[in-house]
Design an enzyme around this catalytic site. Structure first.
Site, short mmCIF file in Angstrom:
data_model
loop_
_atom_site.label_atom_id
_atom_site.label_comp_id
_atom_site.label_asym_id
_atom_site.label_seq_id
_atom_site.Cartn_x
_atom_site.Cartn_y
_atom_site.Cartn_z
N HIS A 9 7.57 8.67 3.33
CA HIS A 9 8.67 9.66 2.53
C HIS A 9 7.97 10.70 1.92
CE1 HIS A 9 11.48 10.52 -1.02
NE2 HIS A 9 10.32 10.69 -1.68
N HIS A 21 8.62 15.50 2.03
CA HIS A 21 8.24 16.56 0.96
C HIS A 21 7.40 17.47 1.53
CE1 HIS A 21 10.08 14.73 -2.68
NE2 HIS A 21 9.37 13.47 -2.45
N GLU A 26 14.56 15.57 -4.21
CA GLU A 26 15.05 14.12 -3.54
C GLU A 26 16.34 14.21 -2.89
OE1 GLU A 26 12.89 11.94 -3.08
OE2 GLU A 26 11.29 12.19 -4.33
N SER A 61 14.21 10.76 4.56
CA SER A 61 13.37 9.62 4.79
C SER A 61 14.30 8.15 5.10
CB SER A 61 12.27 9.13 4.04
OG SER A 61 12.91 9.33 2.50
#
Length: 232
Positions: free
Chosen positions: A74, A79, A122, A141
């Site tokens: 993730h 990110h 997110e 993700s």
């Protein structure tokens, strides 16, 4: 793609030291390994110094589509690639500085700021000429949510509004019921650049909106035939 600039592939987990050479040169950020979720003040402190915490453990194969907490997959593949984009990198730095201030104001300010992170970093969507695209790492993700957020008729897709976001609750145990859509990273950074203290004071005693709510003032965007599963 930014993954290619880093030399990332499905064959191996890249070394942070090697990634940091590229990242520092591009935007002045660096990666640091951590065991898991950090306390708010520690996390904000790292971001305010242009350090991005990356969790060192990685999910099992059967957990590929969803986890309730971040792992290396993730953080590193979701990110980190966007930190090569100068405007987004500056937004993350400003967010960290804002978090340091919010921690001093109190719990309600932190709650509002958490919602901003959730609905942008997110689970954010961005408008492109060819349709809606994904930039939020929580979506990236998850293969299932990557398809759902763009192709399903179930969720709301609403134009980004800072106060609206800060008053909107979210769910962590299911695909999102609402996604907020930005026009570009520049407009996101401009909207979130000012001091949030007056806004915190304004919304503190106002009611929250449920994650599923659609308001008369919302700019509602539909999935449309040109939406595709693609990363911004």
């Amino acid at each position: 793609m930014n993954q290619e600039r880093f030399g990332m592939s499905e064959h191996a987990i890249p070394k942070f030291d090697e990634l940091n050479v590229t990242l520092k040169k591009a935007t002045g950020w660096e990666l640091i390994g951590v065991e898991g979720l950090l306390p708010d003040d520690v996390f904000f402190g790292h971001l305010s110094q242009r350090r991005f915490p990356v969790t060192w453990w990685i999910r099992k194969k059967e957990q590929l589509d969803y986890l309730s907490e971040p792992d290396l997959f993730h953080d590193l593949f979701g990110h980190v690639p966007l930190l090569l984009e100068p405007v987004f990198a500056d937004y993350m730095h400003a967010y960290g500085c804002g978090g340091v201030k919010a921690a001093k104001i109190g719990a309600d300010a932190l709650k509002r700021l958490t919602r901003l992170y959730w609905y942008t970093v997110e689970f954010g969507l961005i408008r492109r000429p060819e349709g809606l695209r994904i930039y939020g790492a929580g979506i990236v993700s998850s293969k299932g949510e990557s398809i759902y957020c763009l192709e399903s008729n179930n969720p709301n897709r609403i134009g980004f509004d800072l106060e609206r976001v800060m008053r909107t609750q979210f769910r962590i145990d299911t695909y999102q019921q609402t996604y907020f859509v930005i026009d570009d990273f520049e407009s996101l950074f401009a909207a979130t650049r000012p001091d949030f203290a007056p806004l915190y004071a304004k919304v503190e005693n106002l009611p929250d909106f449920a994650a599923v709510d659609v308001l008369p003032t919302d700019l509602v965007l539909n999935a449309g035939k040109h939406a595709a599963v693609s990363i911004a």
